[in-house]
Motif scaffolding. Structure first.
Motif, PDB file in Angstrom:
ATOM      1  N   GLU A 246      18.014 -64.899  96.603  1.00  0.00           N
ATOM      2  CA  GLU A 246      18.715 -64.162  97.668  1.00  0.00           C
ATOM      3  C   GLU A 246      17.749 -63.227  98.404  1.00  0.00           C
ATOM      4  OE1 GLU A 246      21.763 -64.696  98.568  1.00  0.00           O
ATOM      5  OE2 GLU A 246      22.427 -65.936  96.886  1.00  0.00           O
ATOM      6  N   ARG A 247      16.896 -62.573  97.642  1.00  0.00           N
ATOM      7  CA  ARG A 247      15.956 -61.620  98.250  1.00  0.00           C
ATOM      8  C   ARG A 247      14.877 -62.370  99.031  1.00  0.00           C
ATOM      9  NH1 ARG A 247      12.461 -57.104  95.302  1.00  0.00           N
ATOM     10  NH2 ARG A 247      12.349 -55.607  97.005  1.00  0.00           N
ATOM     11  N   GLN A 248      14.476 -63.529  98.507  1.00  0.00           N
ATOM     12  CA  GLN A 248      13.508 -64.348  99.257  1.00  0.00           C
ATOM     13  C   GLN A 248      14.096 -64.735 100.607  1.00  0.00           C
ATOM     14  OE1 GLN A 248      13.073 -67.448  96.357  1.00  0.00           O
ATOM     15  NE2 GLN A 248      11.080 -66.736  95.661  1.00  0.00           N
TER      16      GLN A 248
ATOM     17  N   ASP B  77       3.089 -52.746 104.021  1.00  0.00           N
ATOM     18  CA  ASP B  77       3.091 -52.830 102.552  1.00  0.00           C
ATOM     19  C   ASP B  77       3.658 -51.504 102.039  1.00  0.00           C
ATOM     20  OD1 ASP B  77       2.063 -52.732  99.736  1.00  0.00           O
ATOM     21  OD2 ASP B  77       0.963 -54.508 100.349  1.00  0.00           O
ATOM     22  N   PRO B  78       4.502 -51.559 100.985  1.00  0.00           N
ATOM     23  CA  PRO B  78       5.005 -50.284 100.445  1.00  0.00           C
ATOM     24  C   PRO B  78       3.898 -49.432  99.847  1.00  0.00           C
ATOM     25  CG  PRO B  78       5.715 -52.154  99.082  1.00  0.00           C
ATOM     26  CD  PRO B  78       5.088 -52.726 100.315  1.00  0.00           C
ATOM     27  N   ALA B  79       2.776 -50.050  99.461  1.00  0.00           N
ATOM     28  CA  ALA B  79       1.674 -49.278  98.857  1.00  0.00           C
ATOM     29  C   ALA B  79       1.105 -48.254  99.834  1.00  0.00           C
ATOM     30  CB  ALA B  79       0.566 -50.227  98.389  1.00  0.00           C
TER      31      ALA B  79
ATOM     32  N   SER C 290      -7.199 -57.656  97.532  1.00  0.00           N
ATOM     33  CA  SER C 290      -8.047 -57.307  98.688  1.00  0.00           C
ATOM     34  C   SER C 290      -8.807 -58.544  99.164  1.00  0.00           C
ATOM     35  CB  SER C 290      -9.010 -56.181  98.313  1.00  0.00           C
ATOM     36  OG  SER C 290      -9.690 -56.486  97.119  1.00  0.00           O
ATOM     37  N   ARG C 291      -8.098 -59.415  99.870  1.00  0.00           N
ATOM     38  CA  ARG C 291      -8.739 -60.651 100.357  1.00  0.00           C
ATOM     39  C   ARG C 291      -9.386 -60.418 101.720  1.00  0.00           C
ATOM     40  NH1 ARG C 291      -4.326 -62.423  97.323  1.00  0.00           N
ATOM     41  NH2 ARG C 291      -5.012 -63.912  95.757  1.00  0.00           N
ATOM     42  N   PRO C 292     -10.518 -61.090 101.947  1.00  0.00           N
ATOM     43  CA  PRO C 292     -11.173 -60.996 103.259  1.00  0.00           C
ATOM     44  C   PRO C 292     -10.547 -61.960 104.267  1.00  0.00           C
ATOM     45  CG  PRO C 292     -12.503 -62.320 101.777  1.00  0.00           C
ATOM     46  CD  PRO C 292     -11.303 -61.886 100.979  1.00  0.00           C
TER      47      PRO C 292
ATOM     48  N   PRO D 293       6.606 -48.627  96.276  1.00  0.00           N
ATOM     49  CA  PRO D 293       5.599 -49.569  95.789  1.00  0.00           C
ATOM     50  C   PRO D 293       5.952 -50.067  94.387  1.00  0.00           C
ATOM     51  CG  PRO D 293       4.605 -47.493  96.524  1.00  0.00           C
ATOM     52  CD  PRO D 293       6.076 -47.280  96.485  1.00  0.00           C
ATOM     53  N   GLU D 294       5.869 -51.370  94.193  1.00  0.00           N
ATOM     54  CA  GLU D 294       6.165 -51.975  92.888  1.00  0.00           C
ATOM     55  C   GLU D 294       4.913 -51.880  92.027  1.00  0.00           C
ATOM     56  OE1 GLU D 294       9.083 -53.410  92.314  1.00  0.00           O
ATOM     57  OE2 GLU D 294       9.877 -54.212  94.192  1.00  0.00           O
ATOM     58  N   GLN D 295       5.050 -51.276  90.841  1.00  0.00           N
ATOM     59  CA  GLN D 295       3.897 -51.122  89.942  1.00  0.00           C
ATOM     60  C   GLN D 295       3.370 -52.476  89.470  1.00  0.00           C
ATOM     61  OE1 GLN D 295       1.992 -48.783  88.915  1.00  0.00           O
ATOM     62  NE2 GLN D 295       3.021 -46.826  89.168  1.00  0.00           N
TER      63      GLN D 295
ATOM     64  N   LEU E 164       1.292 -59.852 112.254  1.00  0.00           N
ATOM     65  CA  LEU E 164       1.785 -59.022 111.148  1.00  0.00           C
ATOM     66  C   LEU E 164       1.270 -59.615 109.846  1.00  0.00           C
ATOM     67  CD1 LEU E 164       3.569 -56.792 109.912  1.00  0.00           C
ATOM     68  CD2 LEU E 164       5.456 -58.449 109.908  1.00  0.00           C
ATOM     69  N   ASP E 165       0.667 -58.761 109.008  1.00  0.00           N
ATOM     70  CA  ASP E 165       0.250 -59.155 107.669  1.00  0.00           C
ATOM     71  C   ASP E 165       1.139 -58.399 106.691  1.00  0.00           C
ATOM     72  OD1 ASP E 165      -1.085 -60.055 105.442  1.00  0.00           O
ATOM     73  OD2 ASP E 165      -2.761 -58.631 105.645  1.00  0.00           O
ATOM     74  N   CYS E 166       2.120 -59.093 106.111  1.00  0.00           N
ATOM     75  CA  CYS E 166       3.083 -58.437 105.214  1.00  0.00           C
ATOM     76  C   CYS E 166       3.328 -59.302 103.995  1.00  0.00           C
ATOM     77  CB  CYS E 166       4.396 -58.169 105.938  1.00  0.00           C
ATOM     78  SG  CYS E 166       5.625 -57.375 104.860  1.00  0.00           S
ATOM     79  N   PRO E 167       2.834 -58.941 102.850  1.00  0.00           N
ATOM     80  CA  PRO E 167       2.212 -57.668 102.516  1.00  0.00           C
ATOM     81  C   PRO E 167       0.709 -57.669 102.834  1.00  0.00           C
ATOM     82  CG  PRO E 167       2.351 -59.016 100.541  1.00  0.00           C
ATOM     83  CD  PRO E 167       2.976 -59.827 101.647  1.00  0.00           C
ATOM     84  N   GLY E 168       0.246 -56.514 103.285  1.00  0.00           N
ATOM     85  CA  GLY E 168      -1.171 -56.400 103.627  1.00  0.00           C
ATOM     86  C   GLY E 168      -2.053 -56.080 102.436  1.00  0.00           C
ATOM     87  N   GLY E 169      -1.478 -55.439 101.392  1.00  0.00           N
ATOM     88  CA  GLY E 169      -2.288 -55.059 100.234  1.00  0.00           C
ATOM     89  C   GLY E 169      -3.509 -54.269 100.674  1.00  0.00           C
ATOM     90  N   ALA E 170      -4.627 -54.507 100.001  1.00  0.00           N
ATOM     91  CA  ALA E 170      -5.884 -53.844 100.379  1.00  0.00           C
ATOM     92  C   ALA E 170      -6.795 -54.859 101.057  1.00  0.00           C
ATOM     93  CB  ALA E 170      -6.552 -53.234  99.153  1.00  0.00           C
TER      94      ALA E 170
ATOM     95  N   ALA F 138       5.231 -65.712  94.649  1.00  0.00           N
ATOM     96  CA  ALA F 138       4.273 -65.412  93.575  1.00  0.00           C
ATOM     97  C   ALA F 138       4.897 -64.533  92.492  1.00  0.00           C
ATOM     98  CB  ALA F 138       3.036 -64.735  94.158  1.00  0.00           C
ATOM     99  N   TYR F 139       5.936 -63.759  92.879  1.00  0.00           N
ATOM    100  CA  TYR F 139       6.564 -62.824  91.937  1.00  0.00           C
ATOM    101  C   TYR F 139       8.070 -63.104  91.867  1.00  0.00           C
ATOM    102  CZ  TYR F 139       2.179 -60.223  92.083  1.00  0.00           C
ATOM    103  OH  TYR F 139       0.860 -59.864  91.983  1.00  0.00           O
ATOM    104  N   PRO F 140       8.466 -64.249  91.249  1.00  0.00           N
ATOM    105  CA  PRO F 140       9.891 -64.606  91.229  1.00  0.00           C
ATOM    106  C   PRO F 140      10.734 -63.600  90.439  1.00  0.00           C
ATOM    107  CG  PRO F 140       8.591 -66.153  89.907  1.00  0.00           C
ATOM    108  CD  PRO F 140       7.616 -65.279  90.629  1.00  0.00           C
TER     109      PRO F 140
HETATM  110  C1  LIG Z   1      -0.838 -59.730  95.634  1.00  0.00           C
HETATM  111  S1  LIG Z   1      -0.761 -58.544  96.937  1.00  0.00           S
HETATM  112  C2  LIG Z   1      -0.987 -59.537  98.373  1.00  0.00           C
HETATM  113  C3  LIG Z   1      -1.739 -58.819  99.461  1.00  0.00           C
HETATM  114  C4  LIG Z   1      -2.357 -59.741 100.506  1.00  0.00           C
HETATM  115  N1  LIG Z   1      -1.352 -60.469 101.240  1.00  0.00           N
HETATM  116  C5  LIG Z   1      -3.325 -60.719  99.866  1.00  0.00           C
HETATM  117  O1  LIG Z   1      -3.084 -61.920  99.901  1.00  0.00           O
HETATM  118  O2  LIG Z   1      -4.323 -60.247  99.312  1.00  0.00           O
HETATM  119  C6  LIG Z   1       0.955 -58.172  96.923  1.00  0.00           C
HETATM  120  C7  LIG Z   1       1.314 -56.927  97.719  1.00  0.00           C
HETATM  121  O3  LIG Z   1       2.720 -56.922  97.878  1.00  0.00           O
HETATM  122  C8  LIG Z   1       3.107 -55.570  98.019  1.00  0.00           C
HETATM  123  N2  LIG Z   1       4.573 -55.488  97.845  1.00  0.00           N
HETATM  124  C9  LIG Z   1       5.274 -55.270  96.708  1.00  0.00           C
HETATM  125  N3  LIG Z   1       6.597 -55.283  96.982  1.00  0.00           N
HETATM  126  C10 LIG Z   1       6.715 -55.506  98.315  1.00  0.00           C
HETATM  127  C11 LIG Z   1       7.819 -55.631  99.222  1.00  0.00           C
HETATM  128  N4  LIG Z   1       9.093 -55.505  98.782  1.00  0.00           N
HETATM  129  N5  LIG Z   1       7.583 -55.853 100.516  1.00  0.00           N
HETATM  130  C12 LIG Z   1       6.305 -55.975 100.986  1.00  0.00           C
HETATM  131  N6  LIG Z   1       5.224 -55.867 100.168  1.00  0.00           N
HETATM  132  C13 LIG Z   1       5.425 -55.643  98.866  1.00  0.00           C
HETATM  133  C14 LIG Z   1       2.289 -54.865  96.967  1.00  0.00           C
HETATM  134  O4  LIG Z   1       2.195 -53.471  97.205  1.00  0.00           O
HETATM  135  C15 LIG Z   1       0.960 -55.602  97.064  1.00  0.00           C
HETATM  136  O5  LIG Z   1       0.053 -54.919  97.891  1.00  0.00           O
END
Ligand SMILES: C[S@@+](CC[C@H](N)C(=O)[O-])C[C@H]1O[C@@H](n2cnc3c(N)ncnc32)[C@H](O)[C@@H]1O
Length: 249
Positions: free
Chosen positions: A167-169, A68-70, A19-21, A11-13, A44-50, A159-161
């Protein structure tokens, strides 16, 4: 559906665990409840977050797997990170209201209350049905080829460039297409970073995806909140893309 590959995830700190509905997912990705209910296979919801997508979609008869790694963390830690994300979001909305969906004096509170509800639904659902929440990190997912009818990826890749360079994208987008059925699609949003800056190399990414037989489209979708958003929609063309050791832009 779940393979034994890539169960390890870190999980990335620095990434918010939001936590979207379900209704916000629909608005962000240009979906409706009816469309979700009519899907021929799982989502599939990736990343799912909370998020509450997996919990809420079940009531529609739609099966969602969140990755999600979390989810490698104890649930109490995920809940603490989700609460911290809510606090950050409240501060960000106060500082730059024009970037967020609910400008106006009282509406941010109402918006954040929808996150509180989603966070509670997530906590109950992930404790009760842990098999719906898979610890995994892009760009490598532990799912078989074509396992999902629809794949959603929100608030991560663009969102997190600083974490996802080009390359990772590219590798992550190819992986999302790999796990999606040939007649399904991948939807990714937003196409800008946390400061509202658009991805400058999106055309190059799309060109590289085309070279991997992945068709892409930037679709304008309108949500129930009256705003229009840009969503990247991907489909495999012909043969399904297979996982390869490296992907070059
Ligand atoms: C801003 S949240 C988005 C969650 C959800 N999709 C939303 O829109 O509310 C970003 C999520 O990306 C997850 N994350 C971080 N690095 C990741 C990776 N390499 N692969 C998948 N998820 C990752 C984090 O743990 C975090 O829960």
């Amino acid at each position: 559906m779940i393979t034994d590959a890539a169960q390890e995830s870190v999980p990335e700190q620095d990434v918010l665990v939001t936590s979207r509905p379900l209704d916000e997912y629909c608005a962000l990705f240009g979906l409706t409840r009816a469309r979700l209910a009519a899907l021929p296979g799982p989502v599939l919801d990736c990343p799912g977050g909370a998020a509450a997508l997996a919990a809420e979609a079940r009531a529609l008869g739609c099966r969602v797997i969140a990755a999600d790694p979390a989810y490698a963390l104890p649930l109490s830690e995920v809940a603490a990170r989700a609460l911290a994300a809510r606090t950050s979001m409240a501060a960000a909305m106060a500082a730059r209201p024009e970037l967020y969906p609910s400008p106006g004096p009282r509406r941010p509170d109402r918006y954040l209350r929808s996150w509180d509800r989603a966070r509670r639904l997530f906590a109950v659902d992930s404790a009760t049905h842990p098999q719906r929440y898979v610890a995994a990190a892009l760009p490598r997912l532990p799912f078989s080829d074509g396992a999902f009818a629809l794949t959603l990826s929100g608030y991560l890749l663009f969102a997190y460039p600083e974490l996802f360079g080009s390359e990772r994208q590219l590798a992550a987008l190819i992986e999302l297409v790999r796990v999606t059925a040939a007649d399904g699609e991948v939807r990714v949003q937003p196409l800008h970073d946390g400061h509202g800056r658009r991805c400058g190399h999106l055309d190059r990414l799309r060109y590289a995806l085309g070279g991997r037989r992945i068709a892409s489209e930037v679709r304008r979708v309108s949500g129930g909140d009256g705003r229009t958003r840009r969503v990247l929609v991907l489909r495999a063309v012909g043969r399904h893309p297979r996982r390869r050791p490296s992907s070059r832009l």
